[in-house]
Scaffold this active site. Structure first.
Site, PDB file in Angstrom:
ATOM      1  N   SER A  70       1.380  -1.232   0.338  1.00  0.00           N
ATOM      2  CA  SER A  70      -0.071   0.334  -0.146  1.00  0.00           C
ATOM      3  C   SER A  70       1.309   1.378  -0.168  1.00  0.00           C
ATOM      4  CB  SER A  70      -0.900  -0.376   1.105  1.00  0.00           C
ATOM      5  OG  SER A  70      -1.693   1.356   1.521  1.00  0.00           O
ATOM      6  N   GLY A  75       1.907   5.294  -0.870  1.00  0.00           N
ATOM      7  CA  GLY A  75       3.240   6.658  -0.331  1.00  0.00           C
ATOM      8  C   GLY A  75       2.030   6.459   1.587  1.00  0.00           C
ATOM      9  N   GLU A  96       5.736   2.131  14.748  1.00  0.00           N
ATOM     10  CA  GLU A  96       6.064   0.912  13.589  1.00  0.00           C
ATOM     11  C   GLU A  96       6.356   0.065  12.926  1.00  0.00           C
ATOM     12  OE1 GLU A  96       9.493  -2.081  15.159  1.00  0.00           O
ATOM     13  OE2 GLU A  96       8.170  -0.945  17.310  1.00  0.00           O
ATOM     14  N   ARG A  98       4.152   1.180   9.601  1.00  0.00           N
ATOM     15  CA  ARG A  98       4.826   2.132   8.554  1.00  0.00           C
ATOM     16  C   ARG A  98       6.159   1.926   8.562  1.00  0.00           C
ATOM     17  NH1 ARG A  98       2.089   6.805  11.274  1.00  0.00           N
ATOM     18  NH2 ARG A  98       0.811   4.966  12.915  1.00  0.00           N
ATOM     19  N   ASN A 130      -0.075   2.594  22.501  1.00  0.00           N
ATOM     20  CA  ASN A 130      -0.845   1.033  21.648  1.00  0.00           C
ATOM     21  C   ASN A 130      -1.530   0.853  22.585  1.00  0.00           C
ATOM     22  OD1 ASN A 130       1.782  -0.774  20.315  1.00  0.00           O
ATOM     23  ND2 ASN A 130       2.740   0.643  21.130  1.00  0.00           N
TER      24      ASN A 130
END
Length: 299
Positions: A70, A75, A96, A98, A130
């Site tokens: 993706s 981008g 993380e 990405r 998270n």
């Protein structure tokens, strides 16, 4: 079109400014800090180190490759967040997946939101960020809550305000950490739900916990059936769950033999009984590599 060109030019200007003044910016009060901190800037992936406070210990490889595909097409839509370290170095606060996906496809830079934070703020930001995720397993969430208590010294009431969760919800998660480690692992692997775990917490004896845990796996018990089993055990009665009309008892030869399958494949193997000595053997896998390993075992 003119707006897009202007935005790109601005991004290059900020990146250049960051390189020129990076070692001088150590707090929000430093010169040019207002032009860098709080802005989204394209920074080099090699200057970013992973977050040592990251609560997640497992990243699904297939999902990571899908994200990488993706990113290659569209981008990085949502910038990562980093905190600035000494010199031209940064540390991940969030994003993380990405970050890993971008490295996977060979990207050299990534858009990042720059922050300045000390270690305690860094840990709190990472844990709270998270906890908000929907793909964490119950034990990961519970461990994150426990770390906020132990390392940030937050009370459950303070934590409730920070993460936007009811105090009772936080308490229920924390209680899961009292379960036997084997059962906690089963929850992390998806073999039983938080509902199953909450039912098992009411059993103090570890051997009894594990005994019912095995029944949940072997007989594919629902949360309701597990609660009935726990209630029967505490009342000193039968530990055989009440069967629904659609439930079929697992034959003894299957419950004994399935252990051999599990040991061979290195996974808990599920069985689905349809009656009249008929059924299905279900072999789970957790990644492409795991699938290929199982395929080799069957060849």
């Amino acid at each position: 079109m003119a707006k897009a060109t202007k935005k790109q030019a601005l991004g290059r200007g900020l990146s250049a400014l960051l390189k020129e003044t990076s070692s001088d910016i150590t707090s929000a009060n430093d010169k040019n800090a207002d032009k860098v901190v709080g802005n989204i800037i394209e920074i080099e992936l090699d200057t970013i180190e992973v977050n040592p406070y990251q609560p997640r210990s497992y990243f699904n490889e297939e999902a990571l490759r899908e994200l990488a595909s993706s990113i290659k097409e569209l981008g990085v839509i949502q910038p990562i967040t980093v905190r600035k370290l000494d010199g031209n170095k940064f540390q991940l606060v969030s994003g993380e997946r990405r970050f890993r996906a971008s490295k996977l496809i060979g990207n050299k830079t990534i858009p990042a939101y720059i922050r300045i934070a000390n270690d305690q703020e860094m840990l709190e930001m990472a844990l709270v960020e998270n906890i908000q995720r929907k793909d964490l397993d119950p034990i990961e969430v519970a461990l994150s809550y426990q770390r906020l208590i132990d390392e940030i010294d937050l009370t459950q009431e303070e934590m409730s305000q920070r993460v936007g969760k009811k105090r009772s919800t936080i308490t229920n998660y924390l209680r899961l950490l009292k379960l036997d480690p084997i059962i906690q692992t089963g929850m992390r692997d998806g073999f039983l739900s938080m509902g199953h775990g909450r039912a098992l917490i009411n059993i103090e004896d570890t051997e009894d916990q594990l005994s019912i845990y095995e029944k949940i796996i072997q007989q594919k018990l629902s949360v309701r059936q597990t609660e009935q089993l726990v209630k029967a055990l505490k009342e000193g009665g039968s530990t055989k769950p009440k069967a629904n009309s659609k439930d079929v008892e697992v034959p003894k030869y299957v419950s004994k033999g399935i252990k051999t399958f599990s040991e061979y494949f290195g996974h808990k193997i599920d069985v689905k009984i349809s009656g009249n000595d008929k059924g299905k053997i279900i072999i789970p896998f957790h990644s492409e590599e795991d699938f290929n390993r199982l395929k080799k075992l069957l060849q």
